[in-house]
Write a protein that holds these residues in place. Structure first.
Motif, mmCIF file in Angstrom:
data_model
loop_
_atom_site.group_PDB
_atom_site.id
_atom_site.type_symbol
_atom_site.label_atom_id
_atom_site.label_comp_id
_atom_site.label_asym_id
_atom_site.label_seq_id
_atom_site.Cartn_x
_atom_site.Cartn_y
_atom_site.Cartn_z
ATOM 1 N N MET A 1 0.821 -1.193 0.000
ATOM 2 C CA MET A 1 0.000 0.000 0.000
ATOM 3 C C MET A 1 0.870 1.264 0.000
ATOM 4 S SD MET A 1 -3.065 0.846 2.532
ATOM 5 C CE MET A 1 -3.497 2.476 2.893
ATOM 6 N N TRP A 2 2.020 1.185 0.671
ATOM 7 C CA TRP A 2 2.927 2.328 0.745
ATOM 8 C C TRP A 2 3.353 2.771 -0.654
ATOM 9 C CZ3 TRP A 2 4.139 5.542 4.514
ATOM 10 C CH2 TRP A 2 5.283 6.303 4.422
ATOM 11 N N ALA A 3 3.473 1.827 -1.574
ATOM 12 C CA ALA A 3 3.921 2.137 -2.928
ATOM 13 C C ALA A 3 2.889 2.961 -3.702
ATOM 14 C CB ALA A 3 4.216 0.848 -3.691
ATOM 15 N N PHE A 4 1.634 2.923 -3.298
ATOM 16 C CA PHE A 4 0.592 3.659 -4.010
ATOM 17 C C PHE A 4 0.521 5.132 -3.597
ATOM 18 C CE2 PHE A 4 -1.108 -0.731 -4.227
ATOM 19 C CZ PHE A 4 -0.979 -0.878 -5.599
ATOM 20 N N PHE A 5 1.171 5.497 -2.511
ATOM 21 C CA PHE A 5 1.181 6.900 -2.100
ATOM 22 C C PHE A 5 2.171 7.670 -2.968
ATOM 23 C CE2 PHE A 5 0.138 5.440 2.453
ATOM 24 C CZ PHE A 5 -1.208 5.492 2.187
ATOM 25 N N ALA A 7 5.096 10.446 -3.753
ATOM 26 C CA ALA A 7 6.328 10.750 -3.023
ATOM 27 C C ALA A 7 6.118 11.899 -2.047
ATOM 28 C CB ALA A 7 7.444 11.083 -4.004
ATOM 29 N N ARG A 8 5.339 12.871 -2.448
ATOM 30 C CA ARG A 8 5.080 14.019 -1.576
ATOM 31 C C ARG A 8 4.278 13.605 -0.349
ATOM 32 N NH1 ARG A 8 4.333 19.946 -3.324
ATOM 33 N NH2 ARG A 8 5.644 19.129 -4.956
ATOM 34 N N LEU A 9 3.295 12.750 -0.523
ATOM 35 C CA LEU A 9 2.491 12.279 0.608
ATOM 36 C C LEU A 9 3.338 11.409 1.539
ATOM 37 C CD1 LEU A 9 -0.198 12.061 2.074
ATOM 38 C CD2 LEU A 9 -0.756 10.126 0.589
ATOM 39 N N ARG A 10 4.192 10.569 0.976
ATOM 40 C CA ARG A 10 5.072 9.741 1.811
ATOM 41 C C ARG A 10 5.997 10.619 2.649
ATOM 42 N NH1 ARG A 10 5.876 5.881 -2.873
ATOM 43 N NH2 ARG A 10 7.409 7.424 -3.461
ATOM 44 N N MET A 11 6.568 11.649 2.048
ATOM 45 C CA MET A 11 7.461 12.542 2.789
ATOM 46 C C MET A 11 6.692 13.283 3.877
ATOM 47 S SD MET A 11 10.433 13.564 3.398
ATOM 48 C CE MET A 11 11.312 12.842 2.053
ATOM 49 N N TRP A 12 5.488 13.724 3.590
ATOM 50 C CA TRP A 12 4.686 14.399 4.600
ATOM 51 C C TRP A 12 4.375 13.457 5.755
ATOM 52 C CZ3 TRP A 12 0.024 13.831 7.012
ATOM 53 C CH2 TRP A 12 -0.391 14.905 7.788
ATOM 54 N N LEU A 13 4.028 12.222 5.457
ATOM 55 C CA LEU A 13 3.737 11.257 6.520
ATOM 56 C C LEU A 13 4.958 11.010 7.395
ATOM 57 C CD1 LEU A 13 1.519 8.649 4.663
ATOM 58 C CD2 LEU A 13 0.828 10.127 6.547
ATOM 59 N N ILE A 14 6.108 10.911 6.770
ATOM 60 C CA ILE A 14 7.328 10.693 7.545
ATOM 61 C C ILE A 14 7.614 11.888 8.441
ATOM 62 C CG2 ILE A 14 9.840 10.487 7.346
ATOM 63 C CD1 ILE A 14 9.292 8.720 4.864
#
Length: 80
Positions: A1-5, A7-14
């Motif tokens: 599921m992480w792969a579907f986010f 890059a910007r959303l992944r960085m914000w979540l981190i």
């Protein structure tokens, strides 16, 4: 599921969730070590890590920034 986010959303979540939690955990471990054995190199390094992650954090879990040290004052309102 992480792969579907994106890059910007992944960085914000981190930065919004993981960094503040990791900073809190580092600070908590540093506080426990310092309470048990006194100030030492390990506790100082852990607290430095907490401060670094606190500066990098954003979002709802980020530590609050220091406000104006003088406080909110309106120069036009007379003192009572």
């Amino acid at each position: 599921m992480w792969a579907f986010f994106s890059a910007r959303l992944r960085m914000w979540l981190i930065l919004a969730v993981a960094a503040p939690l990791l900073g809190w955990l580092l600070g908590r471990i540093g506080d426990l070590i310092e309470a048990r054995r006194g100030p030492n190199t390990v506790s100082r390094v852990l607290k430095t890590g907490r401060e670094f992650l606190g500066r990098r954090s954003r979002g709802p879990l980020a530590p609050r920034r220091a406000a104006d040290p003088i406080g909110v004052r309106d120069a036009g309102v007379p003192k009572r």
